[in-house]
Design an enzyme around this catalytic site. Structure first.
Site, mmCIF file in Angstrom:
data_model
loop_
_atom_site.group_PDB
_atom_site.id
_atom_site.type_symbol
_atom_site.label_atom_id
_atom_site.label_comp_id
_atom_site.label_asym_id
_atom_site.label_seq_id
_atom_site.Cartn_x
_atom_site.Cartn_y
_atom_site.Cartn_z
ATOM 1 N N ASP A 435 0.890 -1.227 -0.009
ATOM 2 C CA ASP A 435 0.228 -0.064 0.071
ATOM 3 C C ASP A 435 1.086 1.331 0.037
ATOM 4 O O ASP A 435 1.913 1.151 0.316
ATOM 5 C CB ASP A 435 -1.008 -0.127 1.272
ATOM 6 C CG ASP A 435 -1.815 0.958 1.408
ATOM 7 O OD1 ASP A 435 -2.279 1.577 0.199
ATOM 8 O OD2 ASP A 435 -1.902 1.680 2.596
ATOM 9 N N LYS A 436 0.387 2.476 -0.515
ATOM 10 C CA LYS A 436 1.204 3.660 -0.388
ATOM 11 C C LYS A 436 1.204 4.349 1.013
ATOM 12 O O LYS A 436 1.762 4.560 1.600
ATOM 13 C CB LYS A 436 0.772 4.204 -1.686
ATOM 14 C CG LYS A 436 1.657 5.866 -1.509
ATOM 15 C CD LYS A 436 1.357 6.877 -2.505
ATOM 16 C CE LYS A 436 -0.012 7.391 -2.308
ATOM 17 N NZ LYS A 436 0.135 8.346 -1.135
ATOM 18 N N THR A 437 -0.140 5.097 1.142
ATOM 19 C CA THR A 437 -0.557 5.786 2.103
ATOM 20 C C THR A 437 -0.282 5.143 3.597
ATOM 21 O O THR A 437 -1.084 4.208 4.005
ATOM 22 C CB THR A 437 -1.967 6.385 2.004
ATOM 23 O OG1 THR A 437 -1.977 7.132 0.818
ATOM 24 C CG2 THR A 437 -2.262 7.594 3.231
ATOM 25 N N PHE A 580 -12.309 22.573 -7.280
ATOM 26 C CA PHE A 580 -11.421 21.809 -7.822
ATOM 27 C C PHE A 580 -12.369 20.550 -8.493
ATOM 28 O O PHE A 580 -13.241 20.213 -7.681
ATOM 29 C CB PHE A 580 -10.491 21.191 -6.713
ATOM 30 C CG PHE A 580 -9.673 19.804 -7.163
ATOM 31 C CD1 PHE A 580 -8.732 19.976 -8.126
ATOM 32 C CD2 PHE A 580 -10.167 18.729 -6.717
ATOM 33 C CE1 PHE A 580 -7.847 18.573 -8.107
ATOM 34 C CE2 PHE A 580 -9.657 17.563 -7.159
ATOM 35 C CZ PHE A 580 -8.423 17.658 -7.738
ATOM 36 N N LYS A 603 -5.018 28.358 -7.476
ATOM 37 C CA LYS A 603 -3.906 27.249 -7.318
ATOM 38 C C LYS A 603 -4.198 26.162 -8.098
ATOM 39 O O LYS A 603 -5.449 25.742 -8.151
ATOM 40 C CB LYS A 603 -3.437 27.259 -5.919
ATOM 41 C CG LYS A 603 -4.624 26.538 -5.246
ATOM 42 C CD LYS A 603 -4.434 26.336 -3.655
ATOM 43 C CE LYS A 603 -5.584 25.447 -2.861
ATOM 44 N NZ LYS A 603 -5.169 25.388 -1.429
ATOM 45 N N THR A 717 -2.595 1.086 -4.740
ATOM 46 C CA THR A 717 -2.897 2.329 -3.978
ATOM 47 C C THR A 717 -4.316 2.643 -4.552
ATOM 48 O O THR A 717 -4.519 2.675 -5.684
ATOM 49 C CB THR A 717 -2.002 3.271 -3.851
ATOM 50 O OG1 THR A 717 -2.562 4.590 -3.128
ATOM 51 C CG2 THR A 717 -1.606 3.795 -5.328
ATOM 52 N N ASP A 719 -4.824 5.843 -4.295
ATOM 53 C CA ASP A 719 -4.560 7.341 -4.473
ATOM 54 C C ASP A 719 -4.652 7.427 -6.113
ATOM 55 O O ASP A 719 -4.579 6.580 -7.012
ATOM 56 C CB ASP A 719 -3.148 7.716 -4.224
ATOM 57 C CG ASP A 719 -3.418 8.477 -2.901
ATOM 58 O OD1 ASP A 719 -4.467 8.517 -2.184
ATOM 59 O OD2 ASP A 719 -2.427 8.391 -2.183
ATOM 60 N N ASP A 857 -1.488 -1.022 6.073
ATOM 61 C CA ASP A 857 -1.877 -0.538 7.430
ATOM 62 C C ASP A 857 -3.151 -0.320 7.623
ATOM 63 O O ASP A 857 -3.503 -0.123 8.685
ATOM 64 C CB ASP A 857 -1.017 0.823 7.600
ATOM 65 C CG ASP A 857 -1.449 1.933 6.642
ATOM 66 O OD1 ASP A 857 -1.885 1.571 5.597
ATOM 67 O OD2 ASP A 857 -1.399 3.005 7.004
ATOM 68 N N ASP A 861 -6.655 -2.444 3.124
ATOM 69 C CA ASP A 861 -5.504 -3.638 2.798
ATOM 70 C C ASP A 861 -5.629 -5.124 3.343
ATOM 71 O O ASP A 861 -4.706 -6.160 2.851
ATOM 72 C CB ASP A 861 -4.095 -3.156 3.188
ATOM 73 C CG ASP A 861 -3.702 -1.783 2.840
ATOM 74 O OD1 ASP A 861 -3.855 -1.520 1.576
ATOM 75 O OD2 ASP A 861 -3.330 -0.993 3.550
#
Length: 1209
Positions: A435-437, A580, A603, A717, A719, A857, A861
């Protein structure tokens, strides 16, 4: 502690006989089907097996109505036994093991006098010991499961019953109940939000347990239920009927309807609070339970718990079957020999060796001898093998838990081996799925650097103008001049503070933009203690940076934003939020300043904003681009910021058209998008921000080290692609030296197939092999469908999104995906669901003969962790769901290299050495019986004393082999990490396989011949020094067993690479114990006391005092050991393995100092600014401007711009 254990034991007892018969039938059914696993919620839960559910129908506050559907209650059960079912079920499980059943069969044979050639105790004692050890281990594991279940099921909750709130436990909650949840409570079950303390019944939740994201999400109740508020009578009388989808694992989808007072209302996921979420910033809320216990989406995503077995286990089972065949063959040969001998020679011995009264033929005698030899030769499969394996695994598990270098002091978390059966598999990992995060990253965003008006800030320089690396000792910027600064914020470049204090106009505009252009919500729990609740941690970092540099975002209403600028409170009129989304990749706000001027602040991603800049910004854009390249090279997430002053007249016209578009019933999104494009033009560039998505310590070095060990890493992930790729570069997984990185983004089956094939053909010319030829190769490998290894022509990376992955996992395309992805060094899968993560792991397991490891985590997962051969949980910010489902756990990703390269490699080598030695010593021991059969008329007489047979595996040879298997190491942990190449033999399973087993058997045959014929030749017609004969059976038996024990002890010494005091004690102590026991058992005193049990009286002292006996023992040792020493020497000299080469290098380097680990500095020329810092949900801007998520000032503890404390003097 005692109370806790008693409570758990009491619960264990209370489970009683409930469902025990059903439990037995269920277990038997699963085992017969070949399923070694248990369902997630255990057996014997007491719930009837329900029919498959297609639709859920329930009524609020009506348990009688809901009970007819037999919906699952909210209790979970992961335990397998209760006190009554433990013994029968555990024994039933243990006798599923072929070897245990075999030894039970042997015990029965030994109870038959006609064929028993050994006493019953030689089998029953080891068998009971093995069963007892395994049962104790299973009991401890299950008591722990009961304790975990009890802890979760006994959490408190408030349930609405008969018009009042009743304190109850989670396990008693049922579908249709209305429960009250308060701030920071875990959500008890999957509930429909009815009402809350917030305006418009909004509820803020944190979903870290579900998806690993710590940013807040907003849920909103239906208006019709929001009116119920916290009126308990109204809530009690609520009798709405719900019809919705059946339980499933889709975390982001829910469909249903509510029928209330004759009206039907649509329900979706935005109105659901899922189990595993945490209530935040909401005083209270009420919810209606839709799914409970095992039906909740969290539990549905947990996947099925399976019994994991190592490749060594599977190999051992195969070898045991092979040994059974060899045993049957040997017994058949000896039985045939007995038949022939009895027929031709036996009649001559009938006078003093008559047949038993029921034996009337040579054939029947042979039949009985077959079973007698089965008993005698059973030691080729010693029962102590399985006891020893369990002890070795347990010991190596303790090493992991005791390793202080895997202990994380910040949150007092040691490494934990949650299973003791998979240690050696850690030394064979080929694929890691991460996993990433929260696993690679800390999920913490830090404002690291920025570029303002062409000048970069954030670096620290020494007096000579050289850039200094920032460490913990680097002095931080002092923000004490700002009473509202966040004390946790750190920045190191003093020059930026000086620019702010000097009143630089552009710098002030830059931070003013950061304090205004966002969707953050402020909260002041205590006076002066300002807390930001950001949907995206990126936005939180930017607003916090502006706060510390003197532009403090204090409060917002639907129409205003209040900022304290350098101590002066200014209220801006909020005119519009241009929200956004993933297409725009930017957001803007339009505000009116106190002086009446209207300004747009924007931005967004540089690739988008650069197209919107005024032509006058070209020189500044070029300068900023250079700095963005530098930021990207450091793996930072970047945003470009710009502004534009608007003319009042033109803005008034735009605002009117904006209002019309926002209220349009058709094509609203398209109309708004056109208006946004119209006003976001000719922007003036201010600069860029660089945010660090903080990696966990040591992640890049860990990934680089694992890569050198030929371990391939796949990142799975949820994301978006840009973020995941950026982290890939930060972690050293992706780098510019790679020949190419392929992006699979097809929207159709054919597009995905074309992209995959194009990538594969780029990586290897052999990839042009057509599918039919590949299918043929796959089928040749048998049922396991193992793909042949293909070698790429360089290092490549692959990035695929979840949408394309869904197509790639369909039908024939899954083979294409595995072939292409496995050619790449790194694979990144973005926007994948928890189920897709598990499917990717299963795909690799299906087509590649490789051991997989999954690490994560969060609850998202869990299915991946359970699907992989090894599951590792990170005990981090995202809760403990992954840890509870894992096989191993620790606090930091960097500990993974130590788990694999040190503990995993050592465990694998130790287990391989143990098995090779164990089979050798037992084959050598047993085959002496086989050769003796040809000299004893095939009469099933044993060579050795019965007590030696009983004690050989359990006492004389058990401790030395355990010593080696627990303490041995070819190199220490430093060199294991310094030379990751040492890990590669484990991936290829070189140390113990079928080929090594055959070598072991052949060597055992040779040794057994030496061990039989050398003592036989020595004692044949020989005399003692005093002229008395020693050519008797007892002297031969004693000499043969002494030779055997000394030979296997010397062999143990040759196999030991790392000598400790314990090894020395075990080897010398076992030999000493043998001689002590032998002289004691063969003494006159023992014979007088136990005449029938110890017949070898005087044999030891009469035989072992002869020089020729000791000379023969030395000859035996020399003949047995010399071939091994010679073979190993020649192999290292003529055909060294990679392990031999590295070990030679280590020995050379051990003479000097440990060399420093080489580090690679990432330098990229190409722009990698893909991780633009946006993560919040689309539509949150509209929520703010509507005011639905805000209370009026005065009702909350929020800041008031008119308060005396902050009024400008």
């Amino acid at each position: 502690m005692q109370v806790s254990l008693l409570g758990t034991a009491k619960e264990f007892l209370q489970a009683g006989l409930t469902g025990s018969l059903a439990l037995m039938r269920e277990l038997q059914s699963r085992l017969l089907k070949g399923s070694a696993g248990m369902p997630l919620f255990g057996l014997g839960s007491g719930q009837k097996k329900r029919l498959e559910e297609h639709e859920r129908h329930l009524r609020a506050n009506d348990r009688a109505f809901n009970l007819q559907f037999e919906y699952a209650r909210n209790s979970i059960q992961t335990s397998k036994y209760n006190v009554f079912t433990f013994l029968p079920l555990n024994l039933f499980e243990q006798f599923q093991r072929v070897a245990n059943a075999y030894f039970l069969f042997l015990l029965i044979l030994q109870l038959i006098p006609e064929i028993s050639s050994l006493s019953w105790f030689t089998t029953v004692v080891p068998l009971i010991l093995v069963l007892a050890v395994s049962a104790a281990k299973d009991a401890i594991d299950d008591v722990n499961r009961h304790a975990n279940d009890k802890q979760v099921n006994n959490r408190p909750v408030k349930v609405l019953m008969n018009g009042s709130l009743k304190d109850d436990l989670w396990l008693n909650v049922e579908v249709g109940d209305i429960i009250k949840l308060e701030n920071n409570n875990f959500v008890t079950a999957d509930v429909l939000l009815l009402s809350s303390s917030e305006p418009h019944s909004l509820t803020y939740i944190e979903t870290a347990e579900l998806d690993g994201e710590t940013n807040l999400k907003v849920k909103q109740a239906l208006t019709v239920t929001a009116e119920l508020g916290e009126d308990l009578q109204a809530l009690s009388s609520f009798n709405g009927e719900i019809k919705c989808e059946a339980p499933n694992n889709k975390l982001d989808k829910f469909m249903g309807t509510l029928l209330f007072k004759g009206e039907k209302y649509a329900l979706d996921n935005e109105k659901m609070l899922l189990r595993g979420c945490t209530i935040r910033n909401t005083d209270w809320c009420f919810g209606l339970v839709i799914f409970a216990g095992p039906d909740t989406k969290l539990m549905q995503n947990s996947g099925r718990t399976t019994f994991k077995r190592t490749s060594i286990d599977r190999l051992m089972n195969f070898l045991v079957l092979v040994i059974f065949v060899l045993l049957a063959a040997m017994c058949s040969v000896l039985a045939i020999g007995n038949s022939i001998w009895e027929y031709k020679r036996g009649s001559a011995f009938q006078v003093y060796l008559p047949w038993p009264h029921d034996v009337h033929s040579a054939f029947y005698s042979a039949f009985l001898m077959f079973w007698s030899y089965v008993i005698i030769l059973n030691t080729v499969v010693p029962i102590s093998l399985y006891v020893s394996v369990e002890i070795i695994r347990l010991g190596n598990s303790f090493y992991i838990e005791w390793d202080r270098k895997m202990y994380y002091p910040l949150n007092d978390t040691p490494a934990q081996a949650r299973t003791t059966t998979l240690n050696e598999e850690l030394g064979q990992i080929k694929y890691i799925f991460s996993d990433k995060t929260g696993t690679l990253t800390q999920n913490i965003m830090v404002f690291n650097k920025c570029c303002i008006n062409g000048k970069i800030y954030g670096d620290v320089f020494d007096l000579d103008g050289q850039r200094v690396e920032i460490t913990e000792s680097t002095p931080k910027v002092d923000f004490s001049y700002n009473p509202l600064a966040d004390p946790k914020f750190s920045f190191y470049d003093q020059s930026l503070v000086e620019e702010v204090k000097a009143g630089d106009v552009i710098t002030h505009k830059f931070f003013r933009l950061l304090s205004l252009c966002h969707t953050v919500m402020p909260e002041e729990k205590k006076p002066g203690e300002l807390v930001y609740q950001a949907q995206s941690p990126d936005e939180g970092a930017l607003v916090t940076a502006a706060r510390n540099f003197g532009f403090v975002f204090r409060a917002r209403t639907p129409e205003t934003i209040t900022v304290v600028e350098m101590g002066k409170t200014i209220v801006y009129k909020l005119l519009a939020i241009l929200d956004f989304n993933n297409v725009r990749k930017r957001m803007s706000v339009i505000v009116r300043r106190p002086d009446g001027k209207v300004t747009l602040y924007c931005k967004g991603a540089d690739t988008i904003l650069y197209e919107l800049l005024h032509p006058s910004c070209v020189p500044l854009k070029e300068e900023t681009t250079e700095y963005l390249e530098e930021f990207a090279g450091e793996g930072l997430r970047t945003l470009v910021v710009a502004y534009k002053d608007l003319e009042r007249k033109s803005f008034a016209d735009w605002q009117k058209r904006h209002h019309e578009a926002s209220t349009a019933l058709q094509d609203r999104e398209e109309k708004l998008s056109e208006l946004y494009e119209e006003i976001e033009k000719d922007l003036i560039l201010l600069g860029a921000t660089a945010i660090e998505d903080k990696l966990q310590d040591g992640v890049p070095q860990t990934i680089e080290t694992l890569g050198k060990a030929q371990i391939k890493i796949w990142v799975l992930t949820g994301d978006k692609q840009e973020t995941a790729v950026n982290i890939g570069y930060s972690c050293n997984m992706l780098y510019d030296d790679m020949k190419d990185i392929f992006f699979i983004q097809g929207d159709t089956f054919e597009e995905v197939r074309h992209e995959l094939r194009k990538a594969r053909k780029t990586m290897t010319q052999e990839a042009v092999m057509d599918d039919d030829e590949m299918d043929l190769q796959v089928k040749k490998s048998g049922n396991c469908k193992v793909l042949p290894e293909e070698q790429p022509n360089g290092e490549y990376g692959l990035v695929i999104n979840g949408h394309s992955l869904a197509y790639a996992q369909e039908g024939e395309l899954e083979l294409e995906l595995v072939r292409t992805a496995c050619l790449c060094k790194v694979v990144i899968c973005c926007r994948v669901t928890p189920l897709q993560k598990a499917q990717v792991v299963e795909l690799v397991k299906k087509y590649k003969n490789a051991v997989t490891l999954a690490i994560g985590d969060g609850a998202n997962d869990v299915s991946m962790i359970k699907a992989a051969h090894i599951g590792v949980g990170i005990s981090g910010q995202e809760g403990m769901q992954a840890v509870l489902s894992s096989d191993f756990s620790f606090a930091q990703f960097r500990y993974l290299q130590r788990l694999l390269l040190v503990h995993g490699r050592w465990s694998y080598i130790r287990m391989c050495k143990f098995l090779a030695y164990f089979f050798y010593k037992n084959f050598a021991f047993t085959l002496v019986h086989f050769w003796y059969g040809f000299f004893s008329g095939f009469s099933a007489q044993t060579v050795y004393d019965e007590w030696f047979i009983t004690l050989y595996n359990m006492v004389y040879t058990s401790l030395p082999v355990l010593g080696m298997s627990l303490f041995d190491q070819d190199v220490d942990d430093r060199w294991s990490l310094q030379f990751p190449q040492l890990y590669m033999p484990g991936q290829q399973n070189l140390y113990f396989n079928k080929k090594e087993f055959v070598k072991c058997v052949l060597y055992s045959v040779y040794s057994s011949l030496v061990l039989f014929f050398v003592p036989y030749g020595t004692l044949f017609d020989s005399l003692r020094s005093d002229g008395k004969a020693i050519a008797d059976y007892q002297s031969f038996a004693l000499m043969a067993q002494t030779c055997l024990l000394i030979v296997v002890s010397v062999q143990m010494g040759l196999d030991t690479a790392y000598w400790t005091a314990v090894n020395q004690l075990f080897i010398w102590g076992s030999l000493a114990m043998y001689f002590a026991i032998t002289f004691t058992m063969y003494s006159d005193g023992t014979y007088l006391i136990f005449t029938g049990s110890f017949p070898f009286v005087g044999s030891a002292r009469n035989t072992l005092n002869q020089p020729n006996v000791w000379l023969s023992i030395f000859l035996c040792v020399t003949l047995c050991v010399l071939p091994v020493v010679g073979f190993r020497f020649l192999k290292v000299q003529l055909k060294p393995t990679i392990s031999d080469q590295v070990l030679h290098m280590v020995k050379q380097l051990q003479k000097g100092q440990l060399p420093p680990s080489p580090k690679r500095r990432l330098q990229r020329k190409a722009s990698r600014r893909s991780g633009y810092a946006f993560s919040h949900q689309y539509g949150f801007g509209a929520l703010i401007t509507s005011g639905r998520n805000m209370r009026p000032f005065g009702v909350t503890r929020s800041f008031s711009p008119n308060s005396e404390k902050y009024r400008q003097k």
